[in-house]
Design a protein around this motif. Structure first.
Motif, PDB file in Angstrom:
ATOM      1  N   PHE A 589       0.825  -1.198   0.000  1.00 24.64           N
ATOM      2  CA  PHE A 589       0.000   0.000   0.000  1.00 24.64           C
ATOM      3  C   PHE A 589       0.868   1.261   0.000  1.00 24.64           C
ATOM      4  CE2 PHE A 589      -3.204  -2.964   1.416  1.00 24.64           C
ATOM      5  CZ  PHE A 589      -4.384  -2.456   0.863  1.00 24.64           C
ATOM      6  N   ILE A 590       0.435   2.255  -0.777  1.00 29.48           N
ATOM      7  CA  ILE A 590       0.980   3.613  -0.678  1.00 29.48           C
ATOM      8  C   ILE A 590       0.174   4.324   0.407  1.00 29.48           C
ATOM      9  CG2 ILE A 590       1.019   5.855  -1.804  1.00 29.48           C
ATOM     10  CD1 ILE A 590       3.134   4.394  -3.054  1.00 29.48           C
ATOM     11  N   PRO A 591       0.774   4.596   1.584  1.00 33.21           N
ATOM     12  CA  PRO A 591       0.003   5.246   2.655  1.00 33.21           C
ATOM     13  C   PRO A 591       0.094   6.769   2.565  1.00 33.21           C
ATOM     14  CG  PRO A 591       2.120   4.528   3.508  1.00 33.21           C
ATOM     15  CD  PRO A 591       2.118   4.193   2.033  1.00 33.21           C
ATOM     16  N   ALA A 592      -0.988   7.422   2.936  1.00 35.02           N
ATOM     17  CA  ALA A 592      -1.001   8.883   3.008  1.00 35.02           C
ATOM     18  C   ALA A 592      -1.829   9.299   4.217  1.00 35.02           C
ATOM     19  CB  ALA A 592      -1.585   9.479   1.729  1.00 35.02           C
ATOM     20  N   PHE A 593      -1.232  10.060   5.104  1.00 35.50           N
ATOM     21  CA  PHE A 593      -1.974  10.565   6.255  1.00 35.50           C
ATOM     22  C   PHE A 593      -2.909  11.685   5.809  1.00 35.50           C
ATOM     23  CE2 PHE A 593       1.515   8.477   8.452  1.00 35.50           C
ATOM     24  CZ  PHE A 593       0.851   7.878   9.510  1.00 35.50           C
ATOM     25  N   VAL A 594      -4.115  11.681   6.375  1.00 33.10           N
ATOM     26  CA  VAL A 594      -5.149  12.634   5.987  1.00 33.10           C
ATOM     27  C   VAL A 594      -5.194  13.747   7.025  1.00 33.10           C
ATOM     28  CG1 VAL A 594      -7.564  12.926   5.360  1.00 33.10           C
ATOM     29  CG2 VAL A 594      -6.428  10.721   4.977  1.00 33.10           C
ATOM     30  N   GLY A 595      -5.094  14.976   6.559  1.00 29.27           N
ATOM     31  CA  GLY A 595      -5.169  16.125   7.453  1.00 29.27           C
ATOM     32  C   GLY A 595      -6.559  16.309   8.022  1.00 29.27           C
ATOM     33  N   PRO A 596      -6.708  17.121   9.051  1.00 23.81           N
ATOM     34  CA  PRO A 596      -8.011  17.302   9.705  1.00 23.81           C
ATOM     35  C   PRO A 596      -9.032  17.919   8.764  1.00 23.81           C
ATOM     36  CG  PRO A 596      -6.435  18.934  10.484  1.00 23.81           C
ATOM     37  CD  PRO A 596      -5.654  17.961   9.658  1.00 23.81           C
ATOM     38  N   GLY A 597     -10.299  17.525   8.977  1.00 25.22           N
ATOM     39  CA  GLY A 597     -11.383  18.087   8.191  1.00 25.22           C
ATOM     40  C   GLY A 597     -11.715  19.503   8.621  1.00 25.22           C
ATOM     41  N   ARG A 598     -12.292  20.262   7.695  1.00 24.95           N
ATOM     42  CA  ARG A 598     -12.710  21.631   7.975  1.00 24.95           C
ATOM     43  C   ARG A 598     -14.195  21.783   7.613  1.00 24.95           C
ATOM     44  NH1 ARG A 598      -8.590  21.654   4.593  1.00 24.95           N
ATOM     45  NH2 ARG A 598      -9.835  22.620   2.957  1.00 24.95           N
ATOM     46  N   ILE A 599     -14.751  22.935   7.880  1.00 25.13           N
ATOM     47  CA  ILE A 599     -16.156  23.190   7.568  1.00 25.13           C
ATOM     48  C   ILE A 599     -16.321  23.292   6.059  1.00 25.13           C
ATOM     49  CG2 ILE A 599     -18.075  24.820   7.855  1.00 25.13           C
ATOM     50  CD1 ILE A 599     -16.849  25.622  10.524  1.00 25.13           C
ATOM     51  N   ALA A 600     -17.323  22.592   5.522  1.00 24.29           N
ATOM     52  CA  ALA A 600     -17.602  22.621   4.088  1.00 24.29           C
ATOM     53  C   ALA A 600     -18.125  23.994   3.679  1.00 24.29           C
ATOM     54  CB  ALA A 600     -18.614  21.542   3.723  1.00 24.29           C
ATOM     55  N   GLN A 601     -17.828  24.387   2.444  1.00 28.62           N
ATOM     56  CA  GLN A 601     -18.274  25.671   1.902  1.00 28.62           C
ATOM     57  C   GLN A 601     -19.347  25.428   0.848  1.00 28.62           C
ATOM     58  OE1 GLN A 601     -17.025  28.606   3.109  1.00 28.62           O
ATOM     59  NE2 GLN A 601     -15.816  27.355   4.534  1.00 28.62           N
ATOM     60  N   ASP A 602     -20.493  26.079   0.995  1.00 26.53           N
ATOM     61  CA  ASP A 602     -21.616  25.895   0.078  1.00 26.53           C
ATOM     62  C   ASP A 602     -21.453  26.815  -1.129  1.00 26.53           C
ATOM     63  OD1 ASP A 602     -23.946  25.307  -1.172  1.00 26.53           O
ATOM     64  OD2 ASP A 602     -25.278  26.244   0.301  1.00 26.53           O
ATOM     65  N   ARG A 603     -20.713  26.344  -2.125  1.00 33.14           N
ATOM     66  CA  ARG A 603     -20.543  27.124  -3.347  1.00 33.14           C
ATOM     67  C   ARG A 603     -20.291  26.178  -4.503  1.00 33.14           C
ATOM     68  NH1 ARG A 603     -15.196  27.881  -4.725  1.00 33.14           N
ATOM     69  NH2 ARG A 603     -13.602  27.386  -3.176  1.00 33.14           N
TER      70      ARG A 603
END
Length: 823
Positions: A589-603
């Protein structure tokens, strides 16, 4: 101010410039008289006889002059504007920035032959107009009350262009002044030498972006350019002047040594198509700042830097670039070198390690090392998709890019291959196993859904068409063949084999949570079904024929058992996979750490071409690709580096070492995916040969992103190894010497006791690769290492914390402080 009965300039609603030039000739002011893109009824931009500034080039002869008929393309506008004496250069279609790799300040020209050559490469280029050399351009921004500001600025009528945003470009003749934004007045920008504006006839298109509009730049006042008033020039200010006196003597031996160190260790390599000209100029300017002459700078770059560039520069070109840097670089020559420090201190000095001069070192105490994907290296479509979706979803751009590569690997037929060397049959395929590591809040599932949406939509559409066709077939008549599948979910190996038995193109398998899937096979099912499943998936990574034998039903024969995988895992569950390297399933597997989520933007999401690319990739017939000669020169040192890295980490980080052992093939996989993604960009095509530029960008993706993520991922899985590294690093920090020996380590570091020098060297592999240590001599016989001075600088606070911790432990144990035996 406007006067009664006088027509106003349509681009000057306040009447600042008085009468319209067209009104003076008795013609009605009408925007249809302005130069339009298609030129259907507009006259060409004819150069007035007195429009050129003093000492400007003579007008071109009739053979090179622009056509006298209506302009039919932006090229005609560019040639006409150049004929007035302006220096112009190409700008990306629909945009305001030059093409990648163009150093416009040096390359802007009035030469019609060079201009035609640029537009022969891309007829859709816009063009920029360079300021300076007798020209001064006032940029009036309508959105920042620029027209109101003009009421307070005493400017005469002049050659005027209206911008798509409603502003104006006012062209004047005059000396060089300072480029500025809002300095003269709000909404008034100045473009002189070193600045530029977009020329008339160009089209700006950002209707779906931040600007929100599209339109052409139009010539609305074709009078000769006026002289800039003296009072206005004083408001603009003088341009910044470089102090051309060298700070110290040129080509000081210490400065040359420092310059060589910079070229070999820190200077970025130039890559064609990725700002290579700008990079090369920046490197040359840095050498001039260090205190090297232009001639010596070219020699040093050719010897110590040029081989890393893709492609390498011709020496004559380096001489020209270094000469330009010596003439135009802003920093004083020698102001950033060793001899300048000596001169200030009055005695020999040692260059201090600093964050600016030294790349960040590997941090053994950091829980997760998650560098971002460097900007400018991804295929444009994937870059647009990842950046746009990251902004809208509030999700990690890195993870979106990796998920997009996984989706592309599922779309491309797995019988497609890339030959990795000139000779032999060693090939790479599009197969890719991608693992996104992050907590539940990191939006791993939405990221995968966004990336896989085009494949799911394409598969659903094809399945519906098949069902509709089956419904039209009369009873008793053979049904049409079921369409190929692109995706499969959590399924048994037998069910997946049945799908792949009907198609040779391969498939992409999606796992929402992959820890139980891997851990169940490797840890708890060492016999029976678990062993059979492991064998199945190991073959699915390699791609080969495979048979599934069944007792009560016929066996299943798969011609091409090939599966890409994408899945997620929570970092807290990595410990469950500790030490599970029996057959290397995890290390595929090619591993990649995922950064923290943020608030979605409605656009709205601007068009990025991603869905179209995935669907086109699914329709491409299998092909065999090859590296061109330049790409092979990139691939060879990459193979050597992975070999050395695997050897250095085999004992200290076995899981990471097994992963590194698979990088040669994965390098080819990413080169193939990069190449296909770029070939499917509108206006491009998929060519058989993969270029050095593509290979160099993939190499940088591995060096700057994939390897650090994998190092951290497999280090967490090998928790005991991580503890050992931290103990060694702690001792190095607190022992206080810049030279350590194998005997010191064996005696002082508890986890290294009993090891010979060779085993100790392998245990130090991650710290060597991470910039902490440099072996005193090459080879397995080395028994001493030099500690980088940057270690003490970058880990000063950590050293103090470790020292306090060990002193406190010694106090509690009622014994002497132990330098390394303390945990």
């Amino acid at each position: 101010m406007p006067q009664d009965g006088i027509d106003l300039n349509p681009g000057d609603p306040f009447g600042v410039f008085g009468r319209n030039a067209e009104a003076e000739t008795g013609r009605e002011a009408d925007e249809t008289e302005a130069v339009e893109l298609n030129g259907g009824s507009a006259p060409p931009v004819e150069p007035p006889p007195d429009s050129a500034p003093p000492n400007s080039p003579s007008p071109p002869d009739s053979a090179s002059a622009p056509a006298t008929g209506p302009p039919q393309a932006i090229l005609d506008h560019a040639l006409a504007w150049a004929a007035r004496g302006f220096r112009i250069f190409p700008v990306q279609p629909g945009a305001k920035v030059p093409p990648k790799g163009m150093f416009w300040r040096n390359e802007a020209t009035s030469d019609p032959a060079k201009i035609r050559a640029w537009w022969a490469f891309n007829p859709n280029y816009n063009y920029g107009v360079a300021g300076g050399d007798g020209w001064l351009i006032v940029d009036v921004d309508a959105g920042k009350n620029g027209f109101a500001s003009l009421l307070d600025v005493d400017l005469p009528d002049t050659l005027t262009v209206k911008t798509p945003g409603g502003g104006l470009h006012l062209y004047y003749r005059g000396p060089d002044v300072a480029n500025s934004v809002d300095r003269v007045a709000p909404g008034i920008d100045i473009r002189s030498k070193g600045g530029y504006v977009i020329g008339p006839g160009s089209v700006f298109d950002d209707a779906d972006g931040a600007k929100g509009y599209r339109g052409a730049y139009k010539l609305i006042d074709d009078r000769p350019a006026a002289d800039a008033p003296a009072g206005f020039l004083l408001q603009c200010g003088e341009p910044k002047q470089r102090d051309r006196a060298a700070a110290v003597s040129v080509d000081d031996p210490d400065d040359i040594v420092f310059a060589i160190h910079y070229l070999e260790k820190d200077a970025p390599a130039a890559v064609e198509g990725r700002g290579g000209n700008n990079t090369t100029y920046a490197v040359a300017a840095r050498l001039i700042e260090i205190g090297v002459s232009g001639e010596r700078a070219a020699e040093l770059m050719a010897e110590h830097w040029n081989a890393r560039c893709s492609p390498p520069w011709d020496v004559a070109e380096l001489v020209t670039i270094c000469g330009n840097a010596a003439n135009y670089a802003l920093a004083r020559q020698g102001s950033g070198g060793v001899s300048a420090l000596k001169d200030e201190a009055g005695a020999p000095v040692a260059l201090p390690a600093s964050e600016a001069d030294t790349p960040p070192l590997f941090d053994p105490w950091r829980e997760f090392i998650v560098p971002d994907v460097p900007t400018g290296i991804l295929p444009d479509i994937i870059e647009r998709f990842a950046t746009g979706q990251s902004s809208i979803m509030g999700a990690c751009r890195n993870a979106l890019a990796m998920a997009a590569f996984a989706a592309l690997s599922g779309a491309v037929d797995h019988r497609t291959s890339l030959r990795l060397m000139r000779n032999g049959e060693w090939t790479a395929s599009p197969r890719l196993w991608t693992l996104l590591a992050g907590p539940p809040s990191s939006k791993k599932t939405p990221i995968m859904s966004a990336a896989l949406a085009p494949l799911k939509r394409l598969e659903a559409r094809r399945q519906k068409a098949w069902r509709d066709e089956c419904a039209r077939v009369p009873e008793g008549v053979q049904k049409p063949k079921q369409p190929e599948r692109y995706l499969a979910g959590n399924t048994t190996t037998e069910a997946l084999a049945a799908i792949l038995a009907r198609q040779d193109r391969g498939i992409l398998v999606e796992h929402d949570e992959i820890a139980a899937w891997i851990g169940g096979m490797e840890k708890y099912n060492n016999g029976g079904g678990g062993a059979a499943d492991r064998a199945f998936w190991l073959e699915a990574f390699n791609g080969a024929s495979f048979s599934v034998d069944r007792v009560t039903r016929p066996s299943i024969s798969v011609e091409n058992l090939s599966a890409s995988i994408i899945g997620g895992i929570q970092p807290a569950r990595l410990a469950e996979l500790q030490g599970l390297q029996s057959d290397g399933l995890l290390q595929r597997f090619i591993p990649a750490f995922v950064g923290p989520g943020r608030i979605a933007q409605d656009r709205a999401m601007p068009p990025d071409g991603y869905h179209e690319m995935i669907e086109q990739a699914a329709s491409i017939a299998p092909m065999e690709f090859r590296f061109d000669d330049g790409a092979l020169t990139v691939a060879e040192p990459f193979r050597q580096r992975t070999h050395d890295l695997q050897t250095a980490t085999e004992n200290a980080l076995p899981g990471f070492a097994q992963f590194v052992g698979k990088l040669d093939g994965l390098f080819g996989t990413f080169c193939l995916l990069f190449h296909v993604a770029e070939g499917l960009e509108p206006g491009n095509w998929v060519m058989e040969r993969i270029s050095a530029c593509t290979a160099a960008r993939v190499e940088r993706l591995f060096s700057d992103f994939l390897l650090p993520h994998a190092f951290e991922f497999y280090g967490v899985a090998d928790h005991a190894v991580t503890d050992k590294l931290r103990k060694i690093a702690s001792w190095i920090l607190t022992q206080g010497s810049l030279r350590i020996t194998a005997r010191d380590l064996m005696r002082e570091v508890s986890c290294l006791r009993g090891m010979d020098a060779w085993a100790i060297g392998r245990a130090l592999g991650p710290l060597i690769a991470g910039g902490w240590l440099e072996p005193e001599k090459p080879g397995p016989d080395n028994r001493a290492w030099h500690v980088s001075p940057a270690v003490a600088f970058q880990f000063e606070q950590r050293r103090e914390d470790e020292e306090r911790r060990k002193q406190e432990l010694a106090r509690l144990m009622n014994g002497p402080r132990r330098a390394a035996g303390a945990p």
